[in-house]
Design a protein around this motif. Structure first.
Motif, PDB file in Angstrom:
ATOM      1  N   ARG A 109      40.310 -39.713  20.682  1.00 15.53           N
ATOM      2  CA  ARG A 109      39.538 -38.817  21.545  1.00 15.53           C
ATOM      3  C   ARG A 109      38.095 -38.708  21.058  1.00 15.53           C
ATOM      4  N   CYS A 110      37.919 -38.607  19.758  1.00 12.72           N
ATOM      5  CA  CYS A 110      36.583 -38.485  19.181  1.00 12.72           C
ATOM      6  C   CYS A 110      35.701 -39.666  19.556  1.00 12.72           C
ATOM      7  N   TYR A 113      34.990 -39.976  23.682  1.00 11.93           N
ATOM      8  CA  TYR A 113      34.008 -39.053  24.252  1.00 11.93           C
ATOM      9  C   TYR A 113      32.779 -38.914  23.350  1.00 11.93           C
ATOM     10  N   SER A 114      32.433 -39.993  22.670  1.00 12.31           N
ATOM     11  CA  SER A 114      31.297 -39.984  21.743  1.00 12.31           C
ATOM     12  C   SER A 114      29.972 -40.071  22.485  1.00 12.31           C
ATOM     13  N   GLN A 286      34.579 -33.784  22.074  1.00 15.86           N
ATOM     14  CA  GLN A 286      35.285 -34.795  21.291  1.00 15.86           C
ATOM     15  C   GLN A 286      36.514 -34.218  20.593  1.00 15.86           C
TER      16      GLN A 286
END
Length: 288
Positions: A109-110, A113-114, A286
């Motif tokens: 996820r980090c 959605y960076s 994120q």
């Protein structure tokens, strides 16, 4: 950079962004991918994944069709015996894990959605980009199966604006270990085939046309180094060969669609749900 990647996508159907991730970031994602293999239980049902016409049983499988809001495990055909048991070590048995890593796994996820992904979406002119699915692809040595020639829009059809795939090499992708092969310019020829939900319900999904045949001469190999991101136009025909080398070719990939003035087909196998919303990349955090 905006003109470069936009022009590449328009002209060739794909764009290569080198050094999208640093080596240490790739290593973090690979470690997360390997950690996923430790959740494998020998008693669970083993759903295999293959793109070959005679081996596509998994697309009728309830486990596959309900994977939009889960972290689901798909095995190589050659890794599962007739009795459903693994014939290889679990750490090299998987074809992929999907399709909600971007929502449910903190590390994936980090990166999904960076700020780097947001910047590319801005550069491509997206107004309300949303991630619809994500996959960790293993392409393990000796086992990593062939991915036959296909268009991503076959499975994730949108109109009038096609989806875009982000394919990130977490290890060097070479001709020997199964890099992507592209039919440059093929995105200009429309969508050749669609996988749709069957209104008669049995089987649950069907292809609307026979499989297209593409000459080998249409394809160009695109080997890339670790950390490279390849952007894929949804209509681009691409494939990869069986990994017969001694080196794996791990990759992380996800697909985005434009939500503003764009229709995500209700016939697609993967649909938005309460536990799997198509979240706006620009406004999604994120952290979970």
């Amino acid at each position: 950079m905006h003109d470069t990647i936009s022009n590449q996508l328009e002209q060739d159907g794909y764009a290569v962004i080198e050094d999208f991730l640093r080596p240490a970031e790739c290593d973090e994602l690979v470690a997360a991918g390997i950690e996923l293999t430790k959740n494998i239980s020998d008693t669970d049902q083993k759903t295999t994944f293959s793109t070959k016409e005679g081996e596509r049983r998994q697309i009728q499988d309830k486990y596959f069709l309900e994977s939009n809001d889960k972290i689901s495990y798909f095995y190589e055909v050659d890794a599962v015996g007739p009795d459903g048991k693994l014939t290889v070590d679990p750490t090299v048995s998987l074809n992929k894990v999907g399709h909600a890593l971007h929502l449910l796994h903190p590390i994936f996820r980090c990166y999904t959605y960076s700020d780097r992904v947001k910047a590319v979406c801005h550069q491509l002119g997206f107004k309300e980009p949303a991630v619809v699915q994500s996959m960790y692809i293993y392409k393990n040595p000796g086992l990593g199966g062939e991915v036959t020639a296909h268009q991503d829009a076959t499975y994730l059809y949108t109109e009038p604006i096609p989806p875009i795939g982000f394919w990130i090499a977490l290890e060097d992708a070479t001709i020997q270990n199964g890099c992507l092969w592209m039919a440059r310019g093929s995105h200009k020829s429309g969508v050749h085939r669609r996988l749709i939900r069957n209104p008669d319900k049995d089987p649950a999904v069907i292809f609307d046309r026979p499989e297209a045949v593409y000459p080998q001469s249409s394809f160009t190999p695109v080997p890339v180094s670790k950390g490279t991101c390849i952007l894929l136009h949804g209509n681009l025909v691409h494939k990869s060969a069986h990994n017969r080398s001694e080196k794996s070719r791990h990759a992380y990939t996800f697909h985005i669609v434009e939500k503003l003035n764009n229709q995500y087909s209700p016939d697609n196998w993967l649909q938005e749900g309460k536990d799997a919303p198509f979240l706006n990349i620009y406004t999604t955090q994120q952290s979970m």
